[in-house]
Design a protein around this motif. Structure first.
Motif, mmCIF file in Angstrom:
data_model
loop_
_atom_site.group_PDB
_atom_site.id
_atom_site.type_symbol
_atom_site.label_atom_id
_atom_site.label_comp_id
_atom_site.label_asym_id
_atom_site.label_seq_id
_atom_site.Cartn_x
_atom_site.Cartn_y
_atom_site.Cartn_z
ATOM 1 N N ALA A 90 1.080 -4.951 15.556
ATOM 2 C CA ALA A 90 2.494 -5.284 16.097
ATOM 3 C C ALA A 90 2.878 -6.397 15.712
ATOM 4 C CB ALA A 90 2.144 -5.253 17.417
ATOM 5 N N ALA B 72 6.331 -6.713 13.154
ATOM 6 C CA ALA B 72 7.462 -7.604 13.895
ATOM 7 C C ALA B 72 7.856 -8.626 13.030
ATOM 8 C CB ALA B 72 6.904 -8.004 15.215
ATOM 9 N N CYS B 73 6.764 -9.278 12.348
ATOM 10 C CA CYS B 73 7.250 -10.524 11.653
ATOM 11 C C CYS B 73 8.309 -10.139 10.671
ATOM 12 C CB CYS B 73 6.126 -11.108 11.122
ATOM 13 S SG CYS B 73 5.383 -10.198 9.520
ATOM 14 N N THR C 84 11.053 -8.271 10.873
ATOM 15 C CA THR C 84 11.973 -8.342 11.384
ATOM 16 C C THR C 84 12.983 -9.517 11.516
ATOM 17 O OG1 THR C 84 11.457 -8.917 13.674
ATOM 18 C CG2 THR C 84 11.521 -6.584 12.908
ATOM 19 N N THR C 85 12.257 -10.734 11.213
ATOM 20 C CA THR C 85 13.058 -12.028 11.064
ATOM 21 C C THR C 85 13.709 -12.215 9.945
ATOM 22 O OG1 THR C 85 11.024 -13.016 10.161
ATOM 23 C CG2 THR C 85 11.225 -13.117 12.600
ATOM 24 N N TRP D 221 16.966 -6.998 17.441
ATOM 25 C CA TRP D 221 16.455 -6.473 18.769
ATOM 26 C C TRP D 221 16.086 -5.104 18.461
ATOM 27 C CZ3 TRP D 221 14.951 -10.596 21.243
ATOM 28 C CH2 TRP D 221 15.656 -11.509 21.088
ATOM 29 N N THR E 248 14.753 -3.351 15.718
ATOM 30 C CA THR E 248 13.615 -3.465 15.080
ATOM 31 C C THR E 248 12.414 -4.005 15.664
ATOM 32 O OG1 THR E 248 14.519 -4.823 13.671
ATOM 33 C CG2 THR E 248 14.731 -2.621 13.040
ATOM 34 N N LEU E 249 12.675 -5.291 16.369
ATOM 35 C CA LEU E 249 11.585 -6.048 16.939
ATOM 36 C C LEU E 249 11.179 -5.231 18.045
ATOM 37 C CD1 LEU E 249 10.353 -8.621 17.146
ATOM 38 C CD2 LEU E 249 11.990 -9.424 18.827
ATOM 39 N N ASN F 232 9.068 -2.146 16.244
ATOM 40 C CA ASN F 232 8.054 -2.631 15.568
ATOM 41 C C ASN F 232 6.715 -2.934 16.631
ATOM 42 O OD1 ASN F 232 8.813 -2.050 13.063
ATOM 43 N ND2 ASN F 232 9.883 -3.854 12.702
ATOM 44 N N LEU F 233 7.088 -3.898 17.516
ATOM 45 C CA LEU F 233 5.941 -3.967 18.380
ATOM 46 C C LEU F 233 5.672 -2.950 18.826
ATOM 47 C CD1 LEU F 233 7.851 -7.300 20.124
ATOM 48 C CD2 LEU F 233 5.816 -7.273 18.751
#
Length: 323
Positions: free
Chosen positions: A256, A260-261, A263-264, A283, A285-286, A289-290
């Motif tokens: 996860a 998620a990383c 997406t930054t 928001w 994709t975050l 992805n999580l």
């Protein structure tokens, strides 16, 4: 001794974050990405070109720092917790990094933004991602002391028996979950933004099920694209999950965080996309992805964890490998 080891490992992780920033910068230069951006500005009318003189945005360094710390820290954890080493570990990091950060994202860019991006930009992005991943993967493994096998290692539990039918069922579940979550977060998070609807020139749809039906009738290829991206995500995550050879909960957490990383990158200033649109996509994709990363990490973990009395503390074990 433990304090000293943790301190040295922290310095190595910071060095890896710095390496990541350098590798992405070098990739951008060698791929010609900056030249493509400058040519696109020069080709615009004089009034627009004068308004878009290339310069460093005020919040670029802060956003880039967040990106490098998040991605560099997550990849460092993956490398430190890996039971693999050397070129095998380098290959797994390269596949996961390039596949998720570049291929999976740019495939979607081709589908939705090809008429908005300057000519040659997508090709340059593919090349930049390949160069950055090819440079970063071996340097990070070397910097974290994982080029050679550690002399003292925790005993590995035997891998659980893996049957083809079981694997196919898990892949099918993940593909269905990917398509559903992709549409779910796209509708309830991204599509709630009126500016994003105008940017993509999409219609207002009253319900989630109406959106599913509309896409199936007018843009059925979206579902095929989602299935392809789901298989790509599974192929990239599988070696990363397998190399950890750890408990399912840790596998789910790491997968996860790994998804998620990336997406930054949407926090970086983007001259091709309004800030409001980019923030909505962040928001969207975050959250996606999580959730999907946790599910994929759980289902792709086929190993039984080593009994607690035989395995060292998860963090200290990783730190000792680089001490």
């Amino acid at each position: 001794m433990a304090t000293r080891t943790i301190f040295l490992t922290g310095l190595r992780i910071l060095a890896v974050c710095l390496l990541l920033a350098v590798c992405f910068t070098v990739g951008g230069v060698l791929s010609g990405l900056d030249k493509v951006a400058q040519q696109s500005i020069a080709s615009q009318p004089d009034s627009l070109a004068n308004q878009q003189v290339p310069q460093m945005p005020e919040n670029f360094l802060g956003s880039f720092l967040v990106f490098t710390l998040c991605v560099g820290g997550t990849l460092s954890y993956l490398i430190l917790r890996s039971r693999w080493h050397g070129w095998t570990l380098v290959g797994a990091i390269f596949v996961g990094m390039y596949g998720i950060s570049t291929v999976a994202i740019q495939v979607e860019s081709i589908a939705f933004l090809s008429n908005k991006l300057p000519q040659g930009m997508i090709r340059a992005l593919f090349v930049q991602g390949a160069i950055a991943a090819a440079l970063f993967a071996p340097l990070a493994v070397l910097a974290l002391g994982k080029w050679r096998a550690a002399s003292l290692r925790a005993p590995m539990s035997p891998a659980a028996s893996l049957k083809l039918a079981s694997m196919l069922v898990r892949v099918a579940i993940l593909v269905v979950a990917f398509v559903f979550l992709y549409m779910f977060f796209g509708y309830y998070v991204a599509w709630r933004n009126p500016e994003l609807q105008r940017f993509y020139r999409g219609p207002e749809l009253a319900t989630f099920w109406a959106a599913l039906r509309h896409n199936w009738i007018s843009s059925r290829w979206i579902y095929a694209l989602a299935v392809f991206r789901a298989l790509l995500h599974i192929a990239c995550l599988y070696p990363l999950v397998r190399m950890l050879h750890t408990s399912r909960w840790e596998s789910a957490l790491v997968a996860a965080l790994f998804l998620a990383c990336w997406t930054t990158v949407l926090l970086l200033p983007n001259p091709l996309m309004p800030a409001s649109v980019a923030r909505s996509h962040f928001w969207e994709t975050l959250g996606f992805n999580l959730v999907f990363g946790a599910l994929a990490g759980w289902l792709l973990c086929f190993t039984s964890p080593t009994p607690q009395w035989n395995r060292p503390n998860s963090l200290i074990g990783g730190f000792n490998a680089v001490a």
